[in-house]
Write a protein that holds these residues in place. Structure first.
Motif, PDB file in Angstrom:
ATOM      1  N   ALA A 221      -1.172  25.740 -32.178  1.00 57.52           N
ATOM      2  CA  ALA A 221      -0.886  27.334 -32.383  1.00 57.52           C
ATOM      3  C   ALA A 221      -0.008  27.835 -31.424  1.00 57.52           C
ATOM      4  O   ALA A 221       0.796  28.614 -31.790  1.00 57.52           O
ATOM      5  N   MET A 222      -0.266  27.427 -30.085  1.00 59.52           N
ATOM      6  CA  MET A 222       0.767  27.550 -28.979  1.00 59.52           C
ATOM      7  C   MET A 222       2.127  27.016 -29.149  1.00 59.52           C
ATOM      8  O   MET A 222       2.964  27.817 -29.008  1.00 59.52           O
ATOM      9  N   THR A 223       2.189  25.974 -29.661  1.00 58.68           N
ATOM     10  CA  THR A 223       3.520  25.459 -29.971  1.00 58.68           C
ATOM     11  C   THR A 223       4.222  26.168 -30.957  1.00 58.68           C
ATOM     12  O   THR A 223       5.361  26.403 -30.677  1.00 58.68           O
ATOM     13  N   LEU A 224       3.586  26.461 -32.057  1.00 56.71           N
ATOM     14  CA  LEU A 224       4.113  27.293 -33.443  1.00 56.71           C
ATOM     15  C   LEU A 224       4.551  28.708 -32.710  1.00 56.71           C
ATOM     16  O   LEU A 224       5.689  29.085 -33.088  1.00 56.71           O
ATOM     17  N   SER A 225       3.614  29.066 -31.771  1.00 53.66           N
ATOM     18  CA  SER A 225       4.080  30.593 -31.428  1.00 53.66           C
ATOM     19  C   SER A 225       5.436  30.402 -30.337  1.00 53.66           C
ATOM     20  O   SER A 225       6.297  31.302 -30.496  1.00 53.66           O
ATOM     21  N   LEU A 226       5.431  29.427 -29.653  1.00 52.33           N
ATOM     22  CA  LEU A 226       6.529  29.468 -28.690  1.00 52.33           C
ATOM     23  C   LEU A 226       7.977  29.016 -29.368  1.00 52.33           C
ATOM     24  O   LEU A 226       9.011  29.497 -29.293  1.00 52.33           O
ATOM     25  N   LEU A 227       7.773  28.113 -30.523  1.00 48.96           N
ATOM     26  CA  LEU A 227       8.990  27.875 -31.253  1.00 48.96           C
ATOM     27  C   LEU A 227       9.469  29.123 -32.276  1.00 48.96           C
ATOM     28  O   LEU A 227      10.412  29.328 -32.423  1.00 48.96           O
ATOM     29  N   THR A 228       8.218  29.716 -32.715  1.00 48.53           N
ATOM     30  CA  THR A 228       8.878  30.895 -33.343  1.00 48.53           C
ATOM     31  C   THR A 228       9.520  31.916 -32.336  1.00 48.53           C
ATOM     32  O   THR A 228      10.510  32.819 -32.987  1.00 48.53           O
ATOM     33  N   GLY A 229       8.984  32.264 -31.213  1.00 50.91           N
ATOM     34  CA  GLY A 229       9.818  33.016 -29.988  1.00 50.91           C
ATOM     35  C   GLY A 229      11.141  32.304 -29.917  1.00 50.91           C
ATOM     36  O   GLY A 229      12.172  33.072 -29.887  1.00 50.91           O
ATOM     37  N   GLY A 230      11.510  31.169 -30.098  1.00 50.55           N
ATOM     38  CA  GLY A 230      12.450  30.399 -29.843  1.00 50.55           C
ATOM     39  C   GLY A 230      13.729  30.737 -31.034  1.00 50.55           C
ATOM     40  O   GLY A 230      14.698  31.031 -30.768  1.00 50.55           O
TER      41      GLY A 230
ATOM     42  N   ASP B  82      10.591  26.565 -24.254  1.00 47.39           N
ATOM     43  CA  ASP B  82      10.151  25.787 -25.512  1.00 47.39           C
ATOM     44  C   ASP B  82      10.104  24.522 -25.584  1.00 47.39           C
ATOM     45  O   ASP B  82       9.392  23.563 -26.035  1.00 47.39           O
ATOM     46  N   LEU B  83      11.370  23.947 -25.067  1.00 49.11           N
ATOM     47  CA  LEU B  83      11.585  22.357 -24.867  1.00 49.11           C
ATOM     48  C   LEU B  83      10.684  21.600 -24.217  1.00 49.11           C
ATOM     49  O   LEU B  83       9.897  20.822 -24.629  1.00 49.11           O
ATOM     50  N   ILE B  84      10.171  22.172 -23.253  1.00 51.66           N
ATOM     51  CA  ILE B  84       9.181  21.478 -22.098  1.00 51.66           C
ATOM     52  C   ILE B  84       7.798  21.517 -22.797  1.00 51.66           C
ATOM     53  O   ILE B  84       6.954  20.514 -22.968  1.00 51.66           O
ATOM     54  N   TRP B  85       7.439  22.727 -23.620  1.00 51.51           N
ATOM     55  CA  TRP B  85       6.144  22.625 -24.072  1.00 51.51           C
ATOM     56  C   TRP B  85       6.096  21.532 -25.592  1.00 51.51           C
ATOM     57  O   TRP B  85       5.137  21.128 -25.512  1.00 51.51           O
ATOM     58  N   VAL B  86       7.321  21.427 -26.019  1.00 50.86           N
ATOM     59  CA  VAL B  86       7.466  20.507 -27.178  1.00 50.86           C
ATOM     60  C   VAL B  86       6.943  19.199 -26.731  1.00 50.86           C
ATOM     61  O   VAL B  86       6.436  18.446 -27.211  1.00 50.86           O
ATOM     62  N   VAL B  87       7.341  18.721 -25.079  1.00 53.00           N
ATOM     63  CA  VAL B  87       6.981  17.714 -24.623  1.00 53.00           C
ATOM     64  C   VAL B  87       5.514  17.712 -24.157  1.00 53.00           C
ATOM     65  O   VAL B  87       4.849  16.736 -24.422  1.00 53.00           O
ATOM     66  N   LEU B  88       5.268  18.750 -23.597  1.00 53.10           N
ATOM     67  CA  LEU B  88       3.907  18.710 -23.030  1.00 53.10           C
ATOM     68  C   LEU B  88       2.690  18.803 -24.116  1.00 53.10           C
ATOM     69  O   LEU B  88       1.671  18.313 -23.677  1.00 53.10           O
ATOM     70  N   PHE B  89       2.865  19.352 -25.269  1.00 49.20           N
ATOM     71  CA  PHE B  89       1.960  19.366 -26.245  1.00 49.20           C
ATOM     72  C   PHE B  89       1.319  17.919 -26.640  1.00 49.20           C
ATOM     73  O   PHE B  89       0.111  17.734 -26.430  1.00 49.20           O
TER      74      PHE B  89
END
Length: 195
Positions: free
Chosen positions: A64-73, A181-188
């Motif tokens: 859900a956190m990933t989707l929220s950040l990607l939506t923000g992006g 966004d990019l960093i979270w896509v790796v961290l998740f």
């Protein structure tokens, strides 16, 4: 016949934003790369601890956190397109939507942090959680800074201070958000999924 690049006001071979922002992003990515490498190496050395500890995290919350950040992006990219078309006030609306999506991330992350602390899973619990708190906490601070930047850009867009010919500062701010966004896509997957 106009090309896509001409339509959006992008010059071929032109990097969006300021060169200084690209250097800053490179420096930030280097720090994150070191932290991610430390996490990966430690996981290789202590696979059972990492596997057991990872089970204490809620993957659906991470998703859900990933989707929220990607939506923000996505909203930040749509705002950038509006500025490139000299429609900054429309861009401000998209930036406010990006801030709303980012707020979902912040709420979820704070809830997760509170839950983990209630379970006694702070930085001192074990090596996994030490690295978890360092990585996600460092990223969380970047999200907060990114939200301040998006808010500042939204206000400047609302005042009509950006347009197709004056957007370098705007693009720099959006670039910073995309780095987050990019960093979270790796961290998740690294923190929540991979074992």
């Amino acid at each position: 016949m106009s090309t896509s690049a001409e339509f959006t006001g992008v010059k071929r071979g032109h990097l969006p934003g300021d060169l200084a922002m690209w250097f800053f992003i490179l420096a930030e990515l280097s720090v994150f790369a070191i932290l991610i490498l430390a996490f990966a190496v430690t996981q290789a050395l202590k696979p059972q601890m990492f596997s057991d500890s990872r089970l204490l995290l809620d993957t659906s919350t991470g998703l859900a956190m990933t989707l929220s950040l990607l939506t923000g992006g996505l909203f930040a990219a749509l705002a950038q397109e509006q500025v490139r078309r000299s429609r900054p006030r429309r861009g401000a609306v998209y930036l406010l939507a990006a801030l709303l999506a980012a707020s979902v991330y912040v709420l979820l992350k704070l809830t997760e942090y509170h839950h983990l602390l209630d379970l006694g899973l702070g930085m001192e619990h074990n090596t996994f959680f030490t690295l978890y708190w360092i990585l996600t906490g460092f990223h969380f601070l970047h999200v907060l800074l990114g939200m301040v930047i998006l808010g500042w850009l939204a206000e400047r867009c609302r005042r009509g201070l950006y347009n197709a010919d004056n957007r370098s500062g705007f693009e720099s701010g959006v670039l910073y958000w995309h780095m987050v966004d990019l960093i979270w896509v790796v961290l998740f997957p690294l923190v929540y999924v991979l074992s």
